[in-house]
Design a protein around this motif. Structure first.
Motif, PDB file in Angstrom:
ATOM      1  N   GLY A 130       0.815  -1.213   0.000  1.00 29.89           N
ATOM      2  CA  GLY A 130       0.000   0.000   0.000  1.00 29.89           C
ATOM      3  C   GLY A 130       0.848   1.261   0.000  1.00 29.89           C
ATOM      4  N   ASN A 131       0.173   2.387  -0.017  1.00 22.72           N
ATOM      5  CA  ASN A 131       0.847   3.681  -0.028  1.00 22.72           C
ATOM      6  C   ASN A 131       0.200   4.589   0.999  1.00 22.72           C
ATOM      7  N   SER A 132       0.958   5.536   1.500  1.00 26.87           N
ATOM      8  CA  SER A 132       0.297   6.508   2.380  1.00 26.87           C
ATOM      9  C   SER A 132       0.077   7.808   1.610  1.00 26.87           C
ATOM     10  N   VAL A 133      -1.046   8.431   1.900  1.00 24.97           N
ATOM     11  CA  VAL A 133      -1.439   9.670   1.211  1.00 24.97           C
ATOM     12  C   VAL A 133      -1.933  10.653   2.267  1.00 24.97           C
ATOM     13  N   ASP A 134      -1.482  11.899   2.167  1.00 26.50           N
ATOM     14  CA  ASP A 134      -1.928  12.929   3.119  1.00 26.50           C
ATOM     15  C   ASP A 134      -3.423  13.173   3.003  1.00 26.50           C
ATOM     16  N   SER A 135      -4.033  13.469   4.142  1.00 25.81           N
ATOM     17  CA  SER A 135      -5.493  13.648   4.074  1.00 25.81           C
ATOM     18  C   SER A 135      -5.863  14.900   3.291  1.00 25.81           C
ATOM     19  N   GLY A 136      -4.996  15.906   3.300  1.00 23.33           N
ATOM     20  CA  GLY A 136      -5.286  17.104   2.506  1.00 23.33           C
ATOM     21  C   GLY A 136      -5.874  18.214   3.361  1.00 23.33           C
ATOM     22  N   ASP A 137      -5.890  19.384   2.778  1.00 16.55           N
ATOM     23  CA  ASP A 137      -6.287  20.581   3.517  1.00 16.55           C
ATOM     24  C   ASP A 137      -7.732  20.950   3.187  1.00 16.55           C
ATOM     25  N   LEU A 138      -8.600  20.792   4.175  1.00 13.55           N
ATOM     26  CA  LEU A 138     -10.020  21.084   3.937  1.00 13.55           C
ATOM     27  C   LEU A 138     -10.406  22.463   4.480  1.00 13.55           C
ATOM     28  N   THR A 139      -9.412  23.216   4.975  1.00  8.99           N
ATOM     29  CA  THR A 139      -9.768  24.449   5.687  1.00  8.99           C
ATOM     30  C   THR A 139     -10.392  25.501   4.778  1.00  8.99           C
ATOM     31  N   THR A 140     -10.054  25.471   3.478  1.00 12.00           N
ATOM     32  CA  THR A 140     -10.606  26.524   2.621  1.00 12.00           C
ATOM     33  C   THR A 140     -12.050  26.239   2.197  1.00 12.00           C
ATOM     34  N   LEU A 141     -12.576  25.102   2.646  1.00  4.89           N
ATOM     35  CA  LEU A 141     -13.948  24.767   2.216  1.00  4.89           C
ATOM     36  C   LEU A 141     -14.992  25.735   2.780  1.00  4.89           C
ATOM     37  N   ASP A 142     -14.684  26.375   3.915  1.00  7.54           N
ATOM     38  CA  ASP A 142     -15.638  27.369   4.445  1.00  7.54           C
ATOM     39  C   ASP A 142     -15.892  28.443   3.394  1.00  7.54           C
ATOM     40  N   LYS A 143     -14.802  28.865   2.783  1.00 11.61           N
ATOM     41  CA  LYS A 143     -14.878  29.882   1.717  1.00 11.61           C
ATOM     42  C   LYS A 143     -15.702  29.348   0.533  1.00 11.61           C
ATOM     43  N   VAL A 144     -15.455  28.096   0.206  1.00 10.94           N
ATOM     44  CA  VAL A 144     -16.178  27.480  -0.921  1.00 10.94           C
ATOM     45  C   VAL A 144     -17.679  27.529  -0.628  1.00 10.94           C
ATOM     46  N   VAL A 145     -18.037  27.202   0.608  1.00 11.35           N
ATOM     47  CA  VAL A 145     -19.463  27.197   0.972  1.00 11.35           C
ATOM     48  C   VAL A 145     -20.030  28.616   0.851  1.00 11.35           C
ATOM     49  N   GLN A 146     -19.265  29.581   1.335  1.00 13.24           N
ATOM     50  CA  GLN A 146     -19.743  30.978   1.261  1.00 13.24           C
ATOM     51  C   GLN A 146     -19.959  31.433  -0.179  1.00 13.24           C
ATOM     52  N   ASN A 147     -18.993  31.081  -1.044  1.00 10.85           N
ATOM     53  CA  ASN A 147     -19.026  31.560  -2.438  1.00 10.85           C
ATOM     54  C   ASN A 147     -20.030  30.828  -3.311  1.00 10.85           C
ATOM     55  N   ALA A 148     -20.373  29.602  -2.923  1.00  9.00           N
ATOM     56  CA  ALA A 148     -21.079  28.728  -3.862  1.00  9.00           C
ATOM     57  C   ALA A 148     -22.459  29.268  -4.230  1.00  9.00           C
ATOM     58  N   LYS A 149     -22.802  29.041  -5.497  1.00  2.52           N
ATOM     59  CA  LYS A 149     -24.125  29.460  -5.978  1.00  2.52           C
ATOM     60  C   LYS A 149     -25.199  28.560  -5.407  1.00  2.52           C
ATOM     61  N   GLY A 150     -24.795  27.366  -4.985  1.00  2.00           N
ATOM     62  CA  GLY A 150     -25.774  26.401  -4.480  1.00  2.00           C
ATOM     63  C   GLY A 150     -26.403  25.614  -5.608  1.00  2.00           C
ATOM     64  N   TYR A 151     -27.127  24.599  -5.252  1.00  7.04           N
ATOM     65  CA  TYR A 151     -27.731  23.774  -6.303  1.00  7.04           C
ATOM     66  C   TYR A 151     -29.020  24.419  -6.796  1.00  7.04           C
ATOM     67  N   ARG A 152     -29.408  24.037  -7.986  1.00  2.00           N
ATOM     68  CA  ARG A 152     -30.567  24.671  -8.616  1.00  2.00           C
ATOM     69  C   ARG A 152     -31.837  24.029  -8.064  1.00  2.00           C
ATOM     70  N   ARG A 153     -32.688  24.844  -7.490  1.00  2.00           N
ATOM     71  CA  ARG A 153     -33.933  24.297  -6.898  1.00  2.00           C
ATOM     72  C   ARG A 153     -34.916  23.983  -8.024  1.00  2.00           C
ATOM     73  N   VAL A 154     -35.727  22.983  -7.808  1.00  2.00           N
ATOM     74  CA  VAL A 154     -36.706  22.630  -8.854  1.00  2.00           C
ATOM     75  C   VAL A 154     -38.133  22.717  -8.298  1.00  2.00           C
TER      76      VAL A 154
END
Ligand SMILES: Cc1cc2nc3c(=O)[nH]c(=O)nc-3n(C[C@H](O)[C@H](O)[C@H](O)COP(=O)(O)OP(=O)(O)OC[C@H]3O[C@@H](n4cnc5c(N)ncnc54)[C@H](O)[C@@H]3O)c2cc1C
Lengths: 154, 538
Positions: A130-154
């Motif tokens: 196997g291999n090891s892989v860093d979990s990655g940086d999720l801290t900027t996701l708050d910004k992503v949530v703020q900026n996101a247009k959101g899904y299209r309501r139907v």
């Protein structure tokens, strides 16, 4: 029977190339993948191609033999420039056979433990090591949530 | 013709043991009906998957190729792709496509079910996201799905396991999205990031698309099937169905299939469920010609085999100065972006696409792909060029929504046949103008992301040929028998005891990988069948 008693010019199931063919092929492969300047990476011709070929289908072995038969047995004694030029010519006149030769050379090379460790990788197959892989940086996701247009309501 | 005791009539006969067939078998098992599934392929053995051997990358070009025409196993059937810019890829065996899938597991969006109402194109589905919501959740639990709740591009959902690691590749490309202010999110992946239901977690081996030796990838041979078998479902491998037979009343009454020895057998059944995917299902239906159904079974609409949708996929690769450990971790699952998913007509096309970040190849594939693309020469410069690429790349796959078009078809090839003499599938497919514009837009945006992420070189590979892995639309759902093959719960309009549960019933394709939705649909159909057992054929 040990290896030294074998007739090196006879092709058998465990000896797919004559010694002359093996020498030529080794030289040919060193043109395709030469040793690295720093000596860390071996040339493809330094590897045990005969063992590799023993594991391949008869068709593959036949193609490799056929490909090497396009070159004269004095190929190894030619200059580096001449050898390179001859391989270029072969790749142009026999592109399909050249592609098979290249595919098999790369296949043999890049599964070899010496090559893998030269690349800084572990030897052997990926599983079960196997291999090891860093979990990655999720801290900027708050910004992503703020900026996101959101899904299209139907 | 063999008609042995084992072929006594069964209550439900499922054809195909892939993603949807497994889900239906499991769901119907609690009815205690006699359920048999016929599958043309074998069980696979994870101890034999490529990553257990040194030649793991080489096998992807032969016995473990994703392309059945290259793989050429006795259990495969040939596919004529000559009149298509995209080749069909699949796996034929217990688990179906999930044995080789990348396990990227997004759901269709709510808007995907209403494209006619919202955008005036194609058709609305006869069901909605809400119809499937609880089945998505049930399927995530059964399969074992990893992901992160809170993605603003979806209604709320909670994957059962935390996301798989993004790694340096994910970090790098996410930084590009952040710079541009575009959406990204860790992918929902049908790969377990922690121990789950007796299975051990992902080891980051890399090449999920040649089978997972660790068993961490959620293929249905290790998720649904063991449960379904425990509950009494019978699964017969090496049984290739040639046609569904009908009674004088025009009801399905069984199938004719070939067993491993090539003997023609008959299996009688009360209900037949097709789960052979968007190519395999129309192939059998079109081959099931009878007096009642001269144009193929369930085909009074003429739509069996029409409206084939693939999801055209374009690929942009970035080469970075930094070491990204690209070959470690699930190749196809990392992060994704839905920035351009919903329609914005200012872009010059309708509907949208998903950007799926993928990791890099192992050493052999890096070298051989590099040779073919002219970026890694053989000879003196080989090592230098190789080292600048290997473990230094990241990819963005642009996966476009494909809209249904009548001229994109699966038909029976007049000449080509499989090893049992059943006509092969013939694909006719052209890329619509809308898809071409969408693809061009997506590829340009992917280049932008790579640039923002700091790639020193950006390679736009255009549309990928060997990427026909999503096989959809060839027996679509709908309420009107004139314009659809099955109704809103997968029952054929023409043959009331024939159901279709695989990707062929999609009305439109959405812009995401379909398997999560295919399985949710299969569970929904099975559940509806159970609720209607007393009057299933009314
Ligand atoms: C390389 C690859 C990568 C993919 N990556 C992803 C991904 O990341 N995410 C995603 O969502 N999807 C992915 N897919 C697609 C995914 O595998 C399919 O969407 C899914 O498996 C379809 O499910 P299904 O039930 O419709 O058909 P399948 O899973 O294809 O199952 C059909 C089964 O029917 C059997 N069958 C066909 N004809 C007959 C016959 N005549 N008699 C008996 N049996 C028959 C076949 O052998 C097969 O086992 C990928 C597929 C491939 C090949």
């Amino acid at each position: 029977m040990n290896d030294s008693t074998k007739d090196s010019n006879v092709i058998t199931s465990d000896q797919p190339l004559t010694s002359e063919q093996a020498e030529l092929l080794s030289s040919l492969l060193n043109v395709i993948i030469p040793p690295s300047d720093d000596g860390v990476m071996p040339g493809a011709g330094e590897l045990d191609l005969v063992s590799y070929l023993r594991e391949q289908t008869p068709e593959v072995v036949a193609t490799i033999r056929q490909a090497s038969s396009f070159f004269e047995f004095d190929f190894p004694s030619k200059s580096a420039t001449e050898r390179h030029q001859l391989v270029v010519e072969f790749s142009v006149t026999e592109p399909e056979m050249f592609n098979t030769l290249l595919f098999q050379s790369y296949a043999c090379y890049y599964q070899n433990d010496r090559v893998l460790t030269g690349l800084g990788l572990a030897a052997g197959p990926p599983f079960p090591r196997g291999n090891s892989v860093d979990s990655g940086d999720l801290t900027t996701l708050d910004k992503v949530v703020q900026n996101a247009k959101g899904y299209r309501r139907v | 013709m063999v008609d042995s005791a084992t072929n006594d009539p069964v209550d439900v006969l499922i054809i195909g043991a892939g993603a949807s067939g497994a889900a239906v078998a499991w769901s119907l098992a609690d009815t205690k009906m006699r359920i048999v599934c016929l599958e043309q392929g074998d069980w696979t053995n994870s101890a034999e998957y490529p990553t257990t051997g040194k030649n793991w990358e080489v096998l992807q070009h032969g016995a473990y190729s994703i392309n059945p025409n290259v793989r050429g196993r006795a259990t495969d059937y040939p596919i004529n792709n000559n009149d298509s810019p995209i080749d069909v890829v699949n796996f034929n065996g217990v688990g179906g496509g999930t044995i080789m899938y990348a396990a990227h597991f997004p759901r269709l969006h709510p808007s995907d079910f209403k494209v006619k109402s919202l955008d005036g194109v194609a058709d609305d589905w006869p069901i909605s996201y809400d119809t499937l919501d609880s089945y998505f959740t049930q399927n995530d639990r059964m399969m074992g799905v990893s992901g992160l709740a809170g993605d603003p591009m979806y209604p709320p959902k909670q994957p059962p396991l935390p996301p798989i690691p993004m790694g340096l590749v994910g970090d790098k490309i996410a930084s590009g999205y952040d710079k541009l202010g575009w959406h990204w999110w860790p992918s929902d992946s049908a790969i377990i990031s922690q121990q789950y239901e007796g299975r051990d977690k992902c080891l980051n081996l890399g090449p999920c698309m040649s089978g997972c030796s660790q068993g961490a990838k959620s293929s249905v041979d290790i998720t649904y099937w063991p449960e379904a078998l425990r509950q009494g479902v019978e699964l017969r491998t090496r049984c290739r169905v040639r046609e569904v037979t009908v009674s004088e009343e025009g009801m399905a009454n069984g199938v004719i299939y070939y067993n491993e020895a090539g003997e023609e057998c008959f299996q009688a059944a009360e209900v037949v469920v097709m789960a052979c995917n968007g190519v395999g299902t129309p192939r059998i239906l079109l081959n099931s010609v009878s007096e009642h159904f001269p144009d193929g079974l369930a085909n009074s609409s003429g739509l069996v085999g029409k409206n084939l949708m693939f999801h055209p996929i374009g690929y942009v690769q970035g080469v970075f100065d930094e070491q990204l450990d690209s070959h470690r971790g699930p190749t196809g699952c990392c992060i994704l972006s839905k920035e351009f998913y919903e329609t914005d007509l200012d872009r010059g096309f309708v509907r949208g696409y998903n950007m799926q970040i993928s990791r890099g190849s192992g050493p052999f594939n890096t070298a051989i792909q590099g040779y073919h693309s002219g970026r890694i020469p053989w000879g003196a410069d080989h090592h230098k060029a190789f080292q600048s690429m290997f473990d230094h790349t990241a990819g963005v796959a642009v996966l476009c929504e494909d809209l249904p078009e009548l001229h994109n078809t699966v038909t029976l090839d007049p000449d080509l046949k499989d090893s049992d003499g059943i006509p092969a599938a013939k694909i006719n497919y052209t890329l619509s103008e809308n898809s071409q514009k969408m693809l061009a837009h997506g590829l340009a945006r992917a280049e932008e992301v790579m640039e923002a992420a700091g790639a020193k070189e950006i390679v736009n590979n255009g549309m990928i040929r060997s990427a026909g892995w999503h096989l959809l639309g060839t027996a679509r759902m709908g309420e009107d028998p004139k314009t659809s093959v099955v109704n809103h719960w997968g029952r054929s309009h023409d043959v009331k005891n024939l159901f279709i549960v695989d990707g062929s019933i999609f009305v439109t394709s959405g812009g995401v990988n379909p398997t999560s939705t295919i399985q949710a649909l299969a569970l929904y159909i099975a559940d509806t069948m159970k609720k209607n057992l007393a009057n299933l054929f009314d």
